[in-house]
Design a protein around this motif. Sequence first.
Motif, PDB file in Angstrom:
ATOM      1  N   LYS A  13       0.817  -1.233   0.038  1.00 32.59           N
ATOM      2  CA  LYS A  13      -0.062  -0.204  -0.138  1.00 32.59           C
ATOM      3  C   LYS A  13       0.849   1.273  -0.097  1.00 32.59           C
ATOM      4  N   ILE A  14       1.802   1.126   0.878  1.00 30.33           N
ATOM      5  CA  ILE A  14       2.876   2.481   0.684  1.00 30.33           C
ATOM      6  C   ILE A  14       3.492   2.584  -0.703  1.00 30.33           C
ATOM      7  N   ILE A  15       4.000   1.593  -1.130  1.00 25.60           N
ATOM      8  CA  ILE A  15       4.606   1.869  -2.344  1.00 25.60           C
ATOM      9  C   ILE A  15       3.778   2.124  -3.406  1.00 25.60           C
ATOM     10  N   LYS A  16       2.380   1.574  -3.504  1.00 31.09           N
ATOM     11  CA  LYS A  16       1.497   2.409  -4.242  1.00 31.09           C
ATOM     12  C   LYS A  16       1.074   3.704  -4.079  1.00 31.09           C
ATOM     13  N   LYS A  17       1.217   3.968  -2.997  1.00 27.46           N
ATOM     14  CA  LYS A  17       0.849   5.533  -2.497  1.00 27.46           C
ATOM     15  C   LYS A  17       1.968   6.512  -3.083  1.00 27.46           C
ATOM     16  N   ILE A  18       3.133   6.097  -2.795  1.00 25.72           N
ATOM     17  CA  ILE A  18       4.398   6.602  -2.912  1.00 25.72           C
ATOM     18  C   ILE A  18       4.800   6.967  -4.489  1.00 25.72           C
ATOM     19  N   ILE A  19       4.996   5.616  -5.037  1.00 29.79           N
ATOM     20  CA  ILE A  19       5.445   5.591  -6.614  1.00 29.79           C
ATOM     21  C   ILE A  19       4.083   5.309  -7.289  1.00 29.79           C
TER      22      ILE A  19
END
Length: 217
Positions: free
Chosen positions: A114-120
């Motif tokens: 979820k963090i990866i999708k949000k930032i990148i």
Amino acid sequence: MKYSLYIGTNKYSLSTEDDILKLSPDMFQCKHKILLGNKDILKSTQVAYKKLFQKSIDKYNKVSDRKEIKSYYCKINESQKQALATGILIKINEKNYKNLNEEKIIQLFFNQLKIIKKIIKNFYIVSAILYFEKSLTLRIIGIPYSKDKSYKLEVRVSKSSCFTREKIEELRLNLQIQASKDFLKFFILKTKEIINNKKKIDIRQLELFKNYRENRV
């Protein structure tokens, strides 16, 4: 808990189909859990290329006076300048992870995605597989891309614009914070609660035993 993050270096610079195939689940002799995608990671990558780029390729072929691009996937695969995909490796080294709740472990790694999708935002995740090795290892395969209407090919593969130094540092910091928070929430605090409850039970048992001894005397 020791946390490590690697992005697109060495064997995780997925320049060719062979590089991608080396990360197939069958290549690892350990238990695994597919969080995103399926076992056929090469086919999934090919499907993702069509989904991401086909409209832009069709538009390009109509207006460009250059040679028609029949397959953007094949063009990148044959190129010596760009990689087909980018790999991300996340490792959490915890000696006693086999004693931890597996569902909570999986949730921890879902939160990493979820963090990866949000930032990148311009990183299309094709595959994410969690491996239960000596350490917990999440292997991610994705396609970095950029959108720019000033180019004839409006949507194209672009690792450099997707993974800038600033974005990588932001990603690293947020992923590690999230993993630490989840580990504390899912395992440490729960363990403390169990220990505290056990102490309370032991104290009560001792008090009962004490009263029993006094009554006997």
